[in-house]
Design a protein around this motif. Sequence first.
Motif, PDB file in Angstrom:
ATOM      1  N   SER A 682       0.765  -1.050  -0.179  1.00 37.45           N
ATOM      2  CA  SER A 682      -0.034   0.115  -0.127  1.00 37.45           C
ATOM      3  C   SER A 682       0.967   1.344   0.072  1.00 37.45           C
ATOM      4  N   SER A 683       0.399   2.261  -0.680  1.00 40.53           N
ATOM      5  CA  SER A 683       1.136   3.595  -0.693  1.00 40.53           C
ATOM      6  C   SER A 683       0.074   4.739  -0.469  1.00 40.53           C
ATOM      7  N   VAL A 684       0.618   5.775   0.024  1.00 39.74           N
ATOM      8  CA  VAL A 684      -0.364   6.918  -0.084  1.00 39.74           C
ATOM      9  C   VAL A 684       0.594   8.081  -0.225  1.00 39.74           C
ATOM     10  N   GLU A 685       0.185   9.094  -1.107  1.00 36.64           N
ATOM     11  CA  GLU A 685       0.981  10.253  -1.469  1.00 36.64           C
ATOM     12  C   GLU A 685       0.038  11.636  -1.324  1.00 36.64           C
ATOM     13  N   LEU A 686       0.713  12.622  -0.592  1.00 39.53           N
ATOM     14  CA  LEU A 686      -0.119  13.862  -0.747  1.00 39.53           C
ATOM     15  C   LEU A 686       1.040  14.928  -0.981  1.00 39.53           C
ATOM     16  N   GLY A 687       0.409  15.988  -1.355  1.00 38.28           N
ATOM     17  CA  GLY A 687       1.164  17.185  -1.894  1.00 38.28           C
ATOM     18  C   GLY A 687       0.430  18.401  -1.980  1.00 38.28           C
ATOM     19  N   LYS A 688       1.020  19.536  -1.970  1.00 37.80           N
ATOM     20  CA  LYS A 688       0.535  20.911  -2.340  1.00 37.80           C
ATOM     21  C   LYS A 688       1.481  21.817  -2.593  1.00 37.80           C
ATOM     22  N   THR A 689       1.293  22.499  -3.602  1.00 37.92           N
ATOM     23  CA  THR A 689       2.067  23.580  -4.347  1.00 37.92           C
ATOM     24  C   THR A 689       1.483  24.983  -3.772  1.00 37.92           C
ATOM     25  N   PHE A 690       2.113  25.778  -3.238  1.00 43.07           N
ATOM     26  CA  PHE A 690       1.643  27.232  -2.861  1.00 43.07           C
ATOM     27  C   PHE A 690       2.501  28.159  -3.767  1.00 43.07           C
ATOM     28  N   GLY A 691       1.820  28.837  -4.450  1.00 39.71           N
ATOM     29  CA  GLY A 691       2.496  29.879  -5.215  1.00 39.71           C
ATOM     30  C   GLY A 691       1.965  29.595  -7.075  1.00 39.71           C
ATOM     31  N   ALA A 692       2.027  30.321  -7.874  1.00 38.47           N
ATOM     32  CA  ALA A 692       1.780  30.231  -9.163  1.00 38.47           C
ATOM     33  C   ALA A 692       2.892  29.693 -10.008  1.00 38.47           C
ATOM     34  N   VAL A 693       2.873  28.425 -10.636  1.00 33.54           N
ATOM     35  CA  VAL A 693       3.976  27.620 -11.430  1.00 33.54           C
ATOM     36  C   VAL A 693       3.500  27.278 -12.690  1.00 33.54           C
ATOM     37  N   PRO A 694       4.207  27.128 -13.552  1.00 37.45           N
ATOM     38  CA  PRO A 694       3.703  26.779 -14.968  1.00 37.45           C
ATOM     39  C   PRO A 694       3.552  24.966 -15.058  1.00 37.45           C
ATOM     40  N   LEU A 695       3.230  24.621 -16.117  1.00 36.63           N
ATOM     41  CA  LEU A 695       3.196  23.192 -16.399  1.00 36.63           C
ATOM     42  C   LEU A 695       4.451  22.381 -15.914  1.00 36.63           C
ATOM     43  N   GLY A 696       5.812  22.738 -16.254  1.00 37.29           N
ATOM     44  CA  GLY A 696       7.039  22.054 -15.968  1.00 37.29           C
ATOM     45  C   GLY A 696       7.297  21.839 -14.234  1.00 37.29           C
ATOM     46  N   THR A 724      -1.947  18.640 -11.378  1.00 42.02           N
ATOM     47  CA  THR A 724      -2.478  19.367 -10.164  1.00 42.02           C
ATOM     48  C   THR A 724      -1.540  20.173  -9.669  1.00 42.02           C
ATOM     49  N   ASP A 725      -1.942  21.122  -8.618  1.00 40.07           N
ATOM     50  CA  ASP A 725      -1.047  21.804  -7.616  1.00 40.07           C
ATOM     51  C   ASP A 725      -1.571  21.427  -6.032  1.00 40.07           C
ATOM     52  N   THR A 726      -2.646  20.587  -5.753  1.00 39.93           N
ATOM     53  CA  THR A 726      -2.966  19.725  -4.793  1.00 39.93           C
ATOM     54  C   THR A 726      -3.131  18.462  -5.099  1.00 39.93           C
ATOM     55  N   TYR A 727      -2.829  17.393  -4.398  1.00 39.05           N
ATOM     56  CA  TYR A 727      -3.138  16.030  -5.042  1.00 39.05           C
ATOM     57  C   TYR A 727      -3.324  15.063  -3.669  1.00 39.05           C
ATOM     58  N   ALA A 728      -3.903  14.081  -3.749  1.00 37.13           N
ATOM     59  CA  ALA A 728      -3.960  12.777  -2.931  1.00 37.13           C
ATOM     60  C   ALA A 728      -3.928  11.558  -3.989  1.00 37.13           C
ATOM     61  N   THR A 729      -3.207  10.499  -3.439  1.00 40.76           N
ATOM     62  CA  THR A 729      -3.192   9.291  -4.253  1.00 40.76           C
ATOM     63  C   THR A 729      -3.222   8.067  -3.472  1.00 40.76           C
ATOM     64  N   ASN A 769      -2.913  28.871 -11.713  1.00 39.35           N
ATOM     65  CA  ASN A 769      -1.828  27.975 -12.566  1.00 39.35           C
ATOM     66  C   ASN A 769      -2.485  27.693 -14.146  1.00 39.35           C
ATOM     67  N   ILE A 770      -3.791  27.603 -14.244  1.00 41.79           N
ATOM     68  CA  ILE A 770      -4.020  27.139 -15.515  1.00 41.79           C
ATOM     69  C   ILE A 770      -3.785  28.599 -16.458  1.00 41.79           C
ATOM     70  N   ALA A 771      -4.177  29.520 -16.008  1.00 40.67           N
ATOM     71  CA  ALA A 771      -3.743  30.852 -16.730  1.00 40.67           C
ATOM     72  C   ALA A 771      -2.351  31.093 -17.079  1.00 40.67           C
ATOM     73  N   LEU A 772      -1.478  30.638 -16.115  1.00 40.25           N
ATOM     74  CA  LEU A 772      -0.029  30.809 -16.289  1.00 40.25           C
ATOM     75  C   LEU A 772       0.363  30.110 -17.339  1.00 40.25           C
ATOM     76  N   SER A 773       0.116  28.819 -17.356  1.00 40.03           N
ATOM     77  CA  SER A 773       0.581  28.021 -18.578  1.00 40.03           C
ATOM     78  C   SER A 773      -0.086  28.356 -19.569  1.00 40.03           C
ATOM     79  N   ALA A 774       0.672  28.065 -20.901  1.00 45.03           N
ATOM     80  CA  ALA A 774       0.124  28.393 -22.124  1.00 45.03           C
ATOM     81  C   ALA A 774       0.197  27.268 -23.229  1.00 45.03           C
ATOM     82  N   PRO A 775       0.207  26.113 -22.632  1.00 45.28           N
ATOM     83  CA  PRO A 775       0.231  24.879 -23.767  1.00 45.28           C
ATOM     84  C   PRO A 775      -0.847  24.973 -24.795  1.00 45.28           C
TER      85      PRO A 775
END
Length: 831
Positions: A682-696, A724-729, A769-775
Amino acid sequence: MKRILSVFFFLSILLVSAQTKIEGVVLDEFGDPISFANIIFKDSSEGTITNDNGRFYFESDNTYKAIIVSFIGYETKEIPLPQKVNYGLEIVLAESAEELKEVVVYTGKQSKKNNPAIDILRKIWAKKRQNGVRMFKQYQYDKYEKIEFDLNTIDSALIKSKLFKGLEFMFEDLDTSRITGKTYLPIFLNETFSKVYGDNVIDKEKEDVLGNKNSGFSGNQAIAAFVEDLYSDYDIYDNYLKFFDKSFTSPLSKTGVDVYNYVLSDSTFIDNKWCYNIIYYPRRKNELTFKGDFWVNDTTFAIKKINMQVTKSANINWVKEIYIEQEFDVVSDSVFLLKRDYMLSDFSFSKKEESRGVYGKRTTVFDNYVFDTNRSQEFYKAVSDPYDPRVFAQDSVFWKNARLENLNSDESGIFKLLDTLKTVPKFRTYYDIVSILGSGYVEIDKWNIDIGDIYSTFGYNDAEGIRLRGGARTYFGQNDTWRLEGYMAYGFDDRKFKHGFSGKFLLDRKNRLILSGGNRRDIEQLGLSLTSTNDVMGRSIASSSLVTVGSNNRLTNINLSTFNVEMEPVKNLRISVGSSFRTLSSALPDAFSLDYVDPTSPNGISSEIKQFDLNTTVVYTPGKRTIGYGVERVNVNDDYSTLVLNYTKGVSGFLESDFDYEKIQFSYRQPWQIGGLGRLTSSVELGKTFGAVPLGLLSVIPGNQTLFSLYNVFPNLDFYEFVTDTYATVHLEHNFNGRLFSRIPFLRKFNLREIVGLRGAWGQLSDENIALSAPTNIPLSAPTDQIYWEYSFGVGNIFKILRIDFNFRGNYLDNPDARPFGITGTFGFNF
C-alpha cells in the motif's frame, strides 16, 4: 531480479563425516508407497519420515545396528543394518491386526473433531508464550551461526564436462547429504559468533557481533545480502514463518487445523521427559505448507524436537527442497530452550529429482544462557559496529573457543579450496561473467574503474530515435568512501550528445554524513512520478521504451545540477538538505508545449523554465536492513515501510530563476504480510504547491504509456492527462501467491499467482496556474469533481518469470483518447 539471477548463475558454476547412512523406500503389501512413515535408529530419538513417494534418506554421526520403521495402522518393523552404509532398502509394512492401546488410528484426511493430536495442539497454543526466554525478565546467550553453500547432484558427466575442465581438483572430496542423499561439494562458508541480550520488561534486544569469518565469495555484497535475507530468524511458535518473501503456515499455527492433517503417532521418554509424537501433512497441494513431525512435552507442552519439510507441490520457484530441524534443551526441569536450528534449501531451476542445484545450509547453535541480569536502557541503545575491522580479524584461538559446533573436515577445507580456485584463470573468468550480470558493470581492476551500466546501453524514444549510452564509475571496493560516476549518450535522430556525472563522498561513517552533487543534460519523460527527479544519473523506463501505447511525444529536455548534504543521525532516519538548478524545455515542441505566460518576454510567452530550488527531505525506513558501510550500501530486505517528507522552496531571481513558490509532499509506503493470504503493498501520497507555477513545475498524476507493469503509476492514464497543484493518491496491490488458484483443480498444477490492484487519485488545479501555463496542445485538468480510479487483475508466475496485468479504468472515460482497458506485463525471477 539481478541479485537472484547472479547468485544462481554464480553458485551453479562452482565431508560431513557420517557413521551410519540409510536410503530406501517404504511400501505396503500391495507395493504402494507409504508417505510420512517414521524411520528411527533403534534406541535413539534420531530419525526422519518418508516423503510423498515413500522414499527416505538419513544419516547420523553415530553408529547404529538397526532402524525401527512404523506408521499408524501398520505393524512396526525392525530392520537390521549389516553395514555402515545401506542403500536401496525396500521395506514392506504389513497392516496391523491389533488395535493400538490409548491411541486412535487415523489415515488419509483427518477430522478436526475428536482428534487427540489437535487437543494437544490447543494446549501448545495456550502455553506458547510461556516457553523459552519469554519466561524470564532478562536473558542473554551465545549464538554461533554458520552458513554454507554447496554444489550438489555431482556426477561423472559434470566433472568431465568442458565447463569444469582444468578444475577437476574441486571434486576430489565429495560427500552425501543426510537429507536428500545427493552428493555435494562445499564452496562457500560464513561463520558468525555473537552475544545476544534481551529484556522482556522493556521489550528490547540487541546482538553484539564479536567475530565474522568468510570463505568463498565474501567480497560480493549482493551475494552476502541475498544470504542474509534468505536466512532471517524465525520462531516456530509464530502462526506464519517467512521464507523467500513468502508466508508459510507453521505446523504450530492456530490456523494450522485448516491446512494440515494431524496424527498422534507415538509417545516415549526423551531426555527423561515424556513426549508425544505428532505427524502432520498438508490437506491440499500447492499451498505454502510443510510436512513432518514434532515431539512435544506432556506437561509444559513445549516443543522438544521438530522437523519441517516443504512439500514439492508448494507454490515456490527455484527451490526444490526446504528442510528445517530444531532441537530444544531442558533446563531446570521445565524450561525448554532452543539449542540447535538447522535449515537446508535446495536451489534449482527445476524440481525434477535428477536436476542439479545448490544447497544453502544454515546451522545456528545457542548456548551459555544467563537469566535475570538487569541492564539499563542505555546498554541496549549502544549498538556495536558489525563492520569493525576487529570483528573480521579474529584469530584461530578466538574461533576455537567461539565455535559451539566444530567444523568438519569438508567445511575446514573450503578455505583451502577457494584460495586455490582464485588462482585459476578459468574460474576467474566465470567469476567476472557473473559479476557483470549481477552488477551491470565490467570491472577494470588495474584502473579501479567499472564500465557500465551495460543494461542502459541501448534505448529508443520519439525525440532521440535510437540512443546509445556508455558510462563508467570509480570502484576501489564495495565499501568505498567516495565514488565518481558518469555517462555519455547520443541520439541518432536529434544528433545530440547527452551527459551526466555525479560524485558522492562519505565524510563521517558513524552518522553517515555524505556530500553529493552532479550535473545532467539529457532527455527525460517527466510525469512518471509525483516527485521531481533530482537524480542526475538515473532515467525512467518510459524515457527509452521501445514499445508504447499511444503517442509518447511528451518528452522534456532537462539540464539539472544538484548539491546535497545527507546524514543519518539515527538508524534508518535520513535527513538531507540540498539545492538544485534545472532548465526545462520541450524536446518535441511541435507536439508538446511547456510554454508559459511571461510578461518580460518580447512575445509574452517563454518556452524555457529556469528554476533554482532549496530542498529538505526526511526519509524514515523502520526495519530496513543494509550491508556494507561505504558511501553506497546494499539493501538486504524489502519488507520495510518508507515514510518521506519533502519540502521544496523555489527561489526566483537567483541564477535567473523564474518562480518563487513552496511545495510540501508526503508519502508512505508499507508492505503487509497478511498471514497465509499473501502480501499487500500500500502507498499514500499527498502534496500541495503554494504559489503560481507553470506546467513544468506542477505535480502530474503519474500515467504509464509503456507496456510494463509499474507500481505507483496509473496504467490507463496518458502522460500529463491529469495535472495538479494539490493531490492525494492511494495505491493498493495484493499478491495472493496462488492461495486462490491452488483451490481450483485444473489450475493447481500451473502454480499461478493472482494479483489484484486498486488505485485512486484526487487533485485540484487553481485557475491561476491554468492561466499561467500556455500549452497549445494539452488541456490542463485535474480529477477534482470525482476521484479518478482504476482496478486491475493480474496473473503472475507464468512460466515462472512472466506476469500479465489486465487494467481497467473506472471513470473519466469521456476524456480525449481515454483508454478504458489496457494490458501490461513484466518479467522477473521471483521465489
